[in-house]
Design a protein around this motif. Structure first.
Motif, PDB file in Angstrom:
ATOM      1  N   MET A 164       1.868   4.022  62.539  1.00  0.00           N
ATOM      2  CA  MET A 164       2.690   3.932  63.862  1.00  0.00           C
ATOM      3  C   MET A 164       4.250   4.118  63.424  1.00  0.00           C
ATOM      4  O   MET A 164       4.711   2.934  62.877  1.00  0.00           O
ATOM      5  N   PRO A 165       4.867   5.218  63.467  1.00  0.00           N
ATOM      6  CA  PRO A 165       6.353   5.271  63.064  1.00  0.00           C
ATOM      7  C   PRO A 165       7.135   4.817  64.344  1.00  0.00           C
ATOM      8  O   PRO A 165       6.886   5.045  65.451  1.00  0.00           O
ATOM      9  N   GLN A 170      14.459  -2.144  63.810  1.00  0.00           N
ATOM     10  CA  GLN A 170      14.492  -3.086  64.651  1.00  0.00           C
ATOM     11  C   GLN A 170      13.138  -3.209  65.409  1.00  0.00           C
ATOM     12  O   GLN A 170      12.370  -4.193  65.734  1.00  0.00           O
ATOM     13  N   ASP A 171      12.920  -1.963  65.982  1.00  0.00           N
ATOM     14  CA  ASP A 171      11.665  -1.809  66.869  1.00  0.00           C
ATOM     15  C   ASP A 171      10.396  -2.126  66.037  1.00  0.00           C
ATOM     16  O   ASP A 171       9.369  -2.449  66.599  1.00  0.00           O
ATOM     17  N   ALA A 172      10.368  -1.503  64.741  1.00  0.00           N
ATOM     18  CA  ALA A 172       8.949  -1.963  63.947  1.00  0.00           C
ATOM     19  C   ALA A 172       9.061  -3.248  63.713  1.00  0.00           C
ATOM     20  O   ALA A 172       8.081  -4.094  63.979  1.00  0.00           O
ATOM     21  N   GLY A 206      12.618   5.421  61.737  1.00  0.00           N
ATOM     22  CA  GLY A 206      13.413   4.285  61.238  1.00  0.00           C
ATOM     23  C   GLY A 206      12.547   3.290  60.493  1.00  0.00           C
ATOM     24  O   GLY A 206      13.225   2.671  59.532  1.00  0.00           O
ATOM     25  N   ALA A 207      11.357   3.089  60.644  1.00  0.00           N
ATOM     26  CA  ALA A 207      10.206   2.451  59.830  1.00  0.00           C
ATOM     27  C   ALA A 207       8.859   2.710  60.384  1.00  0.00           C
ATOM     28  O   ALA A 207       8.444   3.572  61.395  1.00  0.00           O
ATOM     29  N   ASP A 255       9.106   0.260  75.841  1.00  0.00           N
ATOM     30  CA  ASP A 255       9.828   1.091  75.609  1.00  0.00           C
ATOM     31  C   ASP A 255      10.311   1.333  74.147  1.00  0.00           C
ATOM     32  O   ASP A 255      10.581   2.238  73.588  1.00  0.00           O
ATOM     33  N   ARG A 256      10.009   0.105  73.645  1.00  0.00           N
ATOM     34  CA  ARG A 256      10.474   0.068  71.733  1.00  0.00           C
ATOM     35  C   ARG A 256       9.012   0.131  71.060  1.00  0.00           C
ATOM     36  O   ARG A 256       9.011  -0.182  69.961  1.00  0.00           O
TER      37      ARG A 256
END
Ligand code: FAD
Length: 429
Positions: free
Chosen positions: A191-192, A197-199, A240-241, A267-268
């Motif tokens: 899961m990219p 921060q979302d990860a 981003g992660a 959403d994130r």
């Protein structure tokens, strides 16, 4: 980094009697003994910094028995972890601890370091599987500690005290390990996320949603970019992660859990969910995950690896602080690891020899950040030599004093892996 040291001699034990004879001799002559399993430890624990004798347990590698009716197996300490997991699997049983070096590390080394791995998230670390330990004390006495059934509270739990003692209290020669039923079905997915921060948020929210992932591995963008120089390593510059998420259970349950995990993030949530379609692809993902530790270091001339963990809700805080620490001290700071347990392997790398002078300060800053967030200096690699200077900051002088007392009770002459975990006397090695 811990420098290599050549011991005066090495003993390759092939029986418990060999271990006993070596320790009797060492006690009689006051010779330091450094136990060694697969030599994969990351804290310098098996480096014979005081000279003396390295005692290898690698030749003591029998699978003594698997007892499905009792739910445990009995093994020699030198048995390779991956070999044992495969044998359990053939018996339709499951041994969860899966440290990244499982094809080279030994079960005795895992006991000595209380090793974890991705599946520790759901099933616990090595200590949670240990029912009993057979060990040889510094004077050569063989002891059999622990129990043969799930419950037992007869006296202090000395078997588990040896777990994580890094070869400083006794030499482990045999272990009784609990086995579980083999999960019926396992599904992994990549899961990219758009931002780190979302990860990190997904790590904390995913666990709170009532779901029980079997693994929740994190890679920040710097780790991904470096590892992706290896063909086949998943990466896209827009990421981003990345999380590697795995669920197990009855058929159908892991797929449903994965979907609930991703949807619950709203959403994130992840940019996409790439499910490993079959067992070969799932195993392929884990091969790449296990190579991450090596891949991220390619091109660096030196590095320090920290193995900090923080309370789950503080994972986003920790990942936010890391780039600043790298920039401030002129090193490359990256993180990957078992984030579902709050555990990140923070690597501080330098590609120019001058970077070495700043790295120690960067490491100090990583440790300070972890402790400031209420975490620990080592989630699974142990203290050994490499983390020794940080231990008092986490546990305090009173606890160090108690640990010294325990060391004295087990090993009054201080011959077992001296100077590891904490200093025994000055000048230390
Ligand atoms: C690529 C890579 C990935 C890794 N991933 C993980 C991970 O996911 N999780 C994790 O927890 N660790 C991980 N590690 C660290 C390492 O594999 C573990 O710490 C492992 O438990 C060490 O086992 P070993 O047999 O190699 O022990 P060694 O390195 O030989 O020794 C480690 C310590 O245990 C002591 N010791 C060894 N055997 C005995 C014995 N029989 N009796 C008493 N003391 C003994 C030694 O004196 C030393 O202090 C990784 C290492 C590498 C290189």
């Amino acid at each position: 980094m811990v420098a290599p040291v050549r011991p005066a001699a090495a003993v390759r034990a092939r029986s418990v009697a060999d271990v006993q004879a070596t320790l009797r001799w060492a006690t009689a002559h006051g010779v330091p003994i450094t136990p060694r399993g697969g030599g994969t430890g990351k804290a310098g624990g098996c480096v014979p910094c005081e000279g003396g004798v390295v005692l290898s347990l690698a030749g003591l590698d029998r699978l003594r028995s698997i007892r499905p009716e009792h739910g445990f197996a009995e093994v020699d300490a030198g048995l390779i972890t991956g070999t044992f997991r495969d044998a359990a699997d053939e018996a339709r049983l499951y041994y969860p601890p899966d440290p990244g070096a499982l094809d080279a590390c030994t079960l005795g080394g895992n006991v000595a370091t209380n090793a974890g791995g991705p599946a520790a998230l759901k099933y616990g670390v090595t200590r949670d599987q240990v029912l009993g330990v057979e060990a040889v004390l510094a004077d050569g006495t063989r002891i059999d500690l622990g129990r043969r059934q799930p419950k037992g509270v007869a006296g202090y739990d000395l078997a588990r005290l040896l777990v994580g003692s890094e070869g400083t209290l006794a030499v482990v020669t045999g272990i009784r390990l609990a086995l579980r039923a083999r999960p019926a079905s396992i599904v992994a997915a990549l899961m990219p996320f758009a931002t780190v921060q979302d990860a990190a948020q997904a790590v904390t929210l995913g666990r709170r949603s009532g779901l029980e992932p079997r693994a929740l591995e994190f890679f920040d963008a710097t780790a991904l970019r470096r590892a992706a120089r290896e063909p086949g390593f998943p990466f896209d510059p827009s990421w981003g992660a990345l999380l590697l998420v795995e669920f197990d259970g009855e058929p159908g349950v892991p797929e449903a859990s994965l979907a609930r995990f991703a949807e619950g993030l709203g959403d994130r949530g992840p940019l996409e969910v790439r499910v490993a379609g079959d067992e070969a692809r799932r195993r392929g993902l884990w091969q790449l995950r296990r190579r991450t530790s090596h891949l991220v270091k390619v091109g660096a001339v030196g590095w320090i690896t920290e193995d900090v963990a923080v309370p789950l809700g503080s994972v986003p805080d920790l990942v936010e602080r890391l780039p600043g620490i790298g920039e401030q001290h002129g090193v490359i700071a990256l993180a990957y690891g078992h984030a579902g347990d709050g555990n990140l392997h923070v690597n501080l790398l330098w590609e120019d020899p001058s970077g070495a002078q700043f790295a120690e300060r960067a490491a100090d800053a990583v440790i300070a950040a972890a402790l400031d967030l209420g975490g620990t200096i080592s989630a699974e690699h142990g203290i050994g030599l490499a983390k020794r200077r940080f231990l008092p900051q986490e546990v305090g002088d009173r606890a160090i004093g108690l640990m010294r007392g325990i060391k004295q009770a087990f090993d009054p002459l201080g011959i077992l892996n001296p100077q590891k975990v904490f200093r025994l006397q000055e000048p230390p090695c």
